[in-house]
Design an enzyme around this catalytic site. Sequence first.
Site, short mmCIF file in Angstrom:
data_model
loop_
_atom_site.label_atom_id
_atom_site.label_comp_id
_atom_site.label_asym_id
_atom_site.label_seq_id
_atom_site.Cartn_x
_atom_site.Cartn_y
_atom_site.Cartn_z
N ASP A 212 -75.96 80.91 -53.74
CA ASP A 212 -75.91 81.41 -55.11
C ASP A 212 -76.83 80.62 -56.06
OD1 ASP A 212 -74.93 82.85 -57.32
OD2 ASP A 212 -73.31 81.40 -57.65
N GLU A 456 -69.56 75.44 -47.54
CA GLU A 456 -68.95 76.74 -47.22
C GLU A 456 -69.61 77.45 -46.05
OE1 GLU A 456 -68.63 79.21 -50.69
OE2 GLU A 456 -67.21 77.87 -51.67
N TYR A 509 -61.47 79.62 -56.16
CA TYR A 509 -61.74 80.35 -57.41
C TYR A 509 -60.59 81.29 -57.73
CZ TYR A 509 -66.33 78.27 -57.52
OH TYR A 509 -67.36 77.36 -57.61
N GLU A 545 -64.87 72.33 -55.83
CA GLU A 545 -65.37 73.33 -56.79
C GLU A 545 -64.18 74.08 -57.36
OE1 GLU A 545 -68.33 76.24 -55.56
OE2 GLU A 545 -69.42 74.72 -54.41
C1 BDP Z 1 -69.05 78.90 -54.46
C2 BDP Z 1 -70.40 78.34 -53.98
C3 BDP Z 1 -71.34 78.07 -55.15
C4 BDP Z 1 -71.38 79.29 -56.07
C5 BDP Z 1 -69.97 79.53 -56.59
C6 BDP Z 1 -69.93 80.70 -57.58
O1 BDP Z 1 -70.20 77.15 -53.25
O2 BDP Z 1 -72.63 77.78 -54.66
O3 BDP Z 1 -72.29 79.16 -57.12
O4 BDP Z 1 -69.18 79.87 -55.47
O5 BDP Z 1 -69.79 81.83 -57.13
O6 BDP Z 1 -68.37 79.55 -53.44
O7 BDP Z 1 -70.05 80.48 -58.79
#
Ligand code: BDP
Length: 653
Positions: A212, A456, A509, A545
């Site tokens: 991404d 990932e 997320y 993250e």
């Molecule tokens: C995560 C990835 C990261 C992406 C992020 C996103 O590790 O590189 O930028 O998602 O979607 O899974 O913002």
Amino acid sequence: MAARASGGGMAGPGCLLLLLLALGRAAAPPGGMLYPRDTPSRERKELGGLWSFRADFSPGRDAGFVQRWYRQPLRETGPVIDMPVPASFNDITQDPSLENYIGWVWYEKEVLLPLRWLQDDHTRVVLRFGSAHYYSIVWVNGVQVVEHEGGHLPFEADISSIVQGSPGIPCRITVALNNTLTPHTLPPGSIQYMSDKARYPKNYFVQNIRFDFFNYAGIHRPVVLYTTPSVYIDDITVTTTSSESVALVQYEVSVVGSSFYSLSLSLRDQEGKVVATSDEPAGELKVLNPNLWWPYLMHESPGYLYSLEVKLQAQAAGALLEDVYTLPVGIRTVHVTSTRFLINGKPFYFHGVNKHEDADIRGKGLDWPLIAKDFNLLRWLGANSFRTSHYPYAEEIMDLCDAYGIVVIDESPAVGIKLPESFGNKSLQHHLAVMEELIRRDKNRPSVVMWSVANEPASQLPPAAFYFKTVIAHTKALDPSRPVTYVTDANYALDLGAPYVDVICVNSYFSWYHDSGHLEVIPLQLTAQFENWYKAYQKPIIQSEYGADSVPGLHSDPPQMFTEEYQKALLGEYHSVFDKKRKDYVIGELIWNFADFMTSQGTTRVLGNKKGIFTRQRQPKAAAFVLRERYWKIANESSCLPPVITSHALFLK
Ligand code: BDP
């Protein structure tokens, strides 16, 4: 995440064949590759500025090789434009076909070298690239001197015999650079030809990637020429151990050019006082009452660095040669238990960020004002750490981490490994070579406390078990002094690589990509995430993250996705769970992301990824203030300093 396509172009199918044939070098190139420094025996010349540039738009992208553009000045083989180095080439012009270009581009610089570099047989002249993305071939005066695969690590060539043969004429450096990603590159990608003639022009293809961020390309880091004597210090390796009152600095020096030499080493403190000496090529230096290297906010003088001065004397063809190299050395230890991460024996909690090398215009090119601004923002925020998501960062950035005490999880460029063919032997061999190059470059850095071998990967696929067992074992064999991790996606219930890592790093997320808009599910889902991982592996966990996109200036209450309020509220929900679990085995939290950054175009990206707590221009969004308050509070709770450090007192060194 879904496959992401970037760029589009037209070229004959043969165009990429040339690249695919060229790829495939497995072992790291030889040599210690010490960072070039000015010393009494070495000089360096920066080659930054404007270079001549041409993208090869020929149908096969191979005109440069067919016509051998490297044999004469580039301007004589066709039109050239000025291209800044270091910088990505993508955003420099108004031409969309250059922004999205895939294939070979050509760079050239002519430079006059000082006569004293050319007249002495005992001087070695080396050409070094901090990095160039992705595959590079370099010629000097039409003679090929080096090839390198990989976009984020340095490479160099001894060019003495070429330049010393023609003193007085400018030395012409030509670089052919290809940004094509294949299933076996790191990061991987694939080229897809669009054969439906009703929908696409003839020979149309796109570069598919599964990561991404924009696949910026160019000569991204400084290019320098430097000298050493013909007998020289090729490498120095340092590891440290310490108790309260005594530290041991274990070292090894390797010398190239002669077996007949003598060495003298002295370790100096920051006042210049010599605290230990030796004249052996390998050994242990004993330091009484050492000043330990402490992370930012854990000590009133973080990032304490000693200087290890290595002097070499050698006889070569009747001449007495002397080489001097000075390496910064931080004395610190790192240990991992089943619930804690210890630096110098004290629990360390990562309160930090994930970053990108990314900015307007320069793309991924090294930029000093940006670097200085980012470190000031990190310290303003009270961040004590970052992960080099998703590739090794510039050596110049790493130097400042060492000096300021910013703790680093050093990540390889293995991001977006999703296809089974990227787990085969060819990919594995390349991954091992990249780990060798990364560890060779960063092994002496006190700021680096852990290696991250990937982000990932599709670690639920059966080949992942063997693949990661091998990469992690290789990494540990290369550097037994640091723990190893890779960063996993919380969605993969089955993670075949996790048994081999020392620390579980997990990205999730909740209320963003899943249960979008439902902030109320976070406590339940995040708690379950931590408990399941800990139950399965009994290893400390970092939330590597978490985050939400926000478009700066977009507001809503109650919070709606993409507003500053939603980003803030999501962070708040995560933080309450972190606060419970950090008493147990959660050892860190790294926000995604420090700043907004550019990505390929797609329906979920509005001029890039907006999960930054700062904008791409480094202005704070509301979430930055939430994080700042939190990080300073945590620092005050856990620091060895007297309580209540004010941000003003400490953030500038
Ligand atoms: C995560 C990835 C990261 C992406 C992020 C996103 O590790 O590189 O930028 O998602 O979607 O899974 O913002």
